[in-house]
Design an enzyme around this catalytic site. Structure first.
Site, PDB file in Angstrom:
ATOM      1  N   CYS A  39       0.829  -1.208   0.000  1.00 48.23           N
ATOM      2  CA  CYS A  39       0.000   0.000   0.000  1.00 48.23           C
ATOM      3  C   CYS A  39       0.867   1.264   0.000  1.00 48.23           C
ATOM      4  CB  CYS A  39      -0.915  -0.052   1.236  1.00 48.23           C
ATOM      5  SG  CYS A  39      -1.819   1.466   1.580  1.00 48.23           S
ATOM      6  N   CYS A  75       0.021   3.795   2.684  1.00 43.68           N
ATOM      7  CA  CYS A  75       0.461   3.298   3.998  1.00 43.68           C
ATOM      8  C   CYS A  75       1.937   3.616   4.213  1.00 43.68           C
ATOM      9  CB  CYS A  75       0.262   1.787   4.112  1.00 43.68           C
ATOM     10  SG  CYS A  75      -1.440   1.243   4.002  1.00 43.68           S
TER      11      CYS A  75
END
Length: 146
Positions: free
Chosen positions: A69, A72
């Site tokens: 991600c 993230c």
């Protein structure tokens, strides 16, 4: 008499009792001597998360993320910065939802990055999406009031 606060060691998972007025004195684990409030967020798996939620009396903010991600990864350093700003009032941890998929189902995680704030084992608030350190700090303070 001083109130004792229960804290689970982020390294060896031992349960510690710390006088409330000593939380800001960089307490260490009575078993393994690791810092109970490390400089950076500590890693959790499902068993460790359960132990912290069951035993800890200091609010816990968990960043649910995955290595694939991009957002993230972008938020990681800001989450660590917020951790340094808020310790020892709040402990910060990370949980890789790719490695621990049952946690994603348990907490009904639909998008990441996701932060969930727990206080005494109970979910207080959650927020999906990238936040900078200042936004994280403000969000935590707002949700711990009352």
């Amino acid at each position: 008499m001083t109130d004792l606060i229960h804290i689970t060691c982020p390294v060896c998972q031992a349960r510690n009792r710390i006088p409330a007025d000593r939380l800001s004195a960089s307490p260490t684990c009575g078993k393994c001597k690791a810092p109970l409030f490390p400089d950076t967020p500590f890693e959790l798996d499902e068993a460790r998360l359960n132990k912290h939620l069951k035993n800890d009396e200091v609010p816990l903010l968990v960043d649910f993320w995955a290595p694939w991600c991009g957002p993230c990864k972008m938020m990681g350093p800001m989450f660590a910065d917020a951790s340094r700003q808020m310790s020892p009032a709040v402990r910060f941890a990370k949980l890789d939802t790719e490695q621990h998929q049952s946690v994603g189902a348990r907490f009904q995680i639909r998008g990441i990055p996701l932060i969930i704030l727990f206080d005494k084992g109970r979910e207080v608030a959650r927020q999906t999406g990238v936040m900078n350190a200042g936004q994280i700090v403000s969000w935590v303070r707002q949700n711990l009031r009352g």
